[in-house]
Design a protein around this motif. Structure first.
Motif, short mmCIF file in Angstrom:
data_model
loop_
_atom_site.label_atom_id
_atom_site.label_comp_id
_atom_site.label_asym_id
_atom_site.label_seq_id
_atom_site.Cartn_x
_atom_site.Cartn_y
_atom_site.Cartn_z
N GLN A 7 15.64 -8.31 8.01
CA GLN A 7 15.46 -9.06 6.77
C GLN A 7 16.71 -8.93 5.92
O GLN A 7 17.27 -7.84 5.77
N GLU A 51 6.17 -5.09 -6.91
CA GLU A 51 4.75 -4.91 -7.21
C GLU A 51 4.24 -3.69 -6.46
O GLU A 51 4.61 -3.46 -5.32
N GLU A 106 11.94 -10.02 -0.09
CA GLU A 106 10.83 -9.18 -0.55
C GLU A 106 9.95 -8.85 0.64
O GLU A 106 9.63 -9.72 1.45
N THR A 107 9.54 -7.59 0.73
CA THR A 107 8.73 -7.15 1.85
C THR A 107 7.77 -6.05 1.41
O THR A 107 8.03 -5.35 0.43
N ASP A 108 6.67 -5.91 2.13
CA ASP A 108 5.70 -4.84 1.89
C ASP A 108 6.08 -3.64 2.74
O ASP A 108 6.39 -3.78 3.93
N ARG A 142 12.14 -5.46 -3.20
CA ARG A 142 13.24 -6.38 -2.94
C ARG A 142 14.35 -5.54 -2.31
O ARG A 142 14.75 -4.51 -2.86
N ASP A 181 5.18 0.84 3.36
CA ASP A 181 4.27 1.93 3.02
C ASP A 181 5.02 2.95 2.16
O ASP A 181 6.23 2.85 1.95
N PRO A 199 3.47 -0.89 -1.69
CA PRO A 199 4.45 -1.45 -2.61
C PRO A 199 5.18 -2.66 -2.00
O PRO A 199 5.40 -2.72 -0.80
N ARG A 200 5.52 -3.59 -2.84
CA ARG A 200 6.32 -4.75 -2.43
C ARG A 200 7.69 -4.56 -3.08
O ARG A 200 7.79 -4.41 -4.29
N THR A 249 0.71 -2.15 -5.20
CA THR A 249 -0.72 -2.39 -5.03
C THR A 249 -1.35 -1.14 -4.44
O THR A 249 -0.72 -0.42 -3.68
#
Length: 78
Positions: free
Chosen positions: A13, A40, A18-20, A5, A22, A2-3, A42
Motif C-alpha cells: 500500500q 479512527e 488508509e488501512t485497518d 494513514r 491491529d 485502528p484505522r 474503533t
C-alpha cells in the motif's frame, strides 16, 4: 481496530493510503515511524461486554520500599 494513514509503503500500500491494523501492528508501525496519522480508533467490544482494557483504572502507587532506597552517588569527578 485502528484505522491509520501510512507515511511509507506497507504491504503493497502506498504512502497516504488508509488501512485497518491491529494494536500490535500499530505499535510496530508507530515505533518505526511509518504512521502518518491515526484516522479512527474503533473498539471490537459490544456494549454488553464487561471486559476492560485497564484504561479506567489509575496507575498503581509506588511502594514505600522503592522510595526509601537511596541512590548511589558516583565517585567519578566531573
Amino acid at each position: 481496530m485502528p484505522r491509520i494513514r501510512l507515511a511509507h509503503w506497507h504491504h503493497g500500500q502506498a504512502p497516504g493510503a488508509e488501512t485497518d491494523v491491529d494494536d500490535e501492528e500499530l505499535a510496530a508501525l508507530t515505533r518505526d515511524g511509518r504512521v502518518a496519522g491515526i484516522v479512527e480508533v474503533t473498539t471490537d467490544t459490544s456494549p454488553g461486554d464487561t471486559a476492560t482494557d485497564g484504561s479506567d483504572t489509575p496507575a498503581p502507587e509506588p511502594t514505600p520500599e522503592a522510595e526509601s532506597e537511596p541512590t548511589a552517588k558516583s565517585r567519578r569527578r566531573r
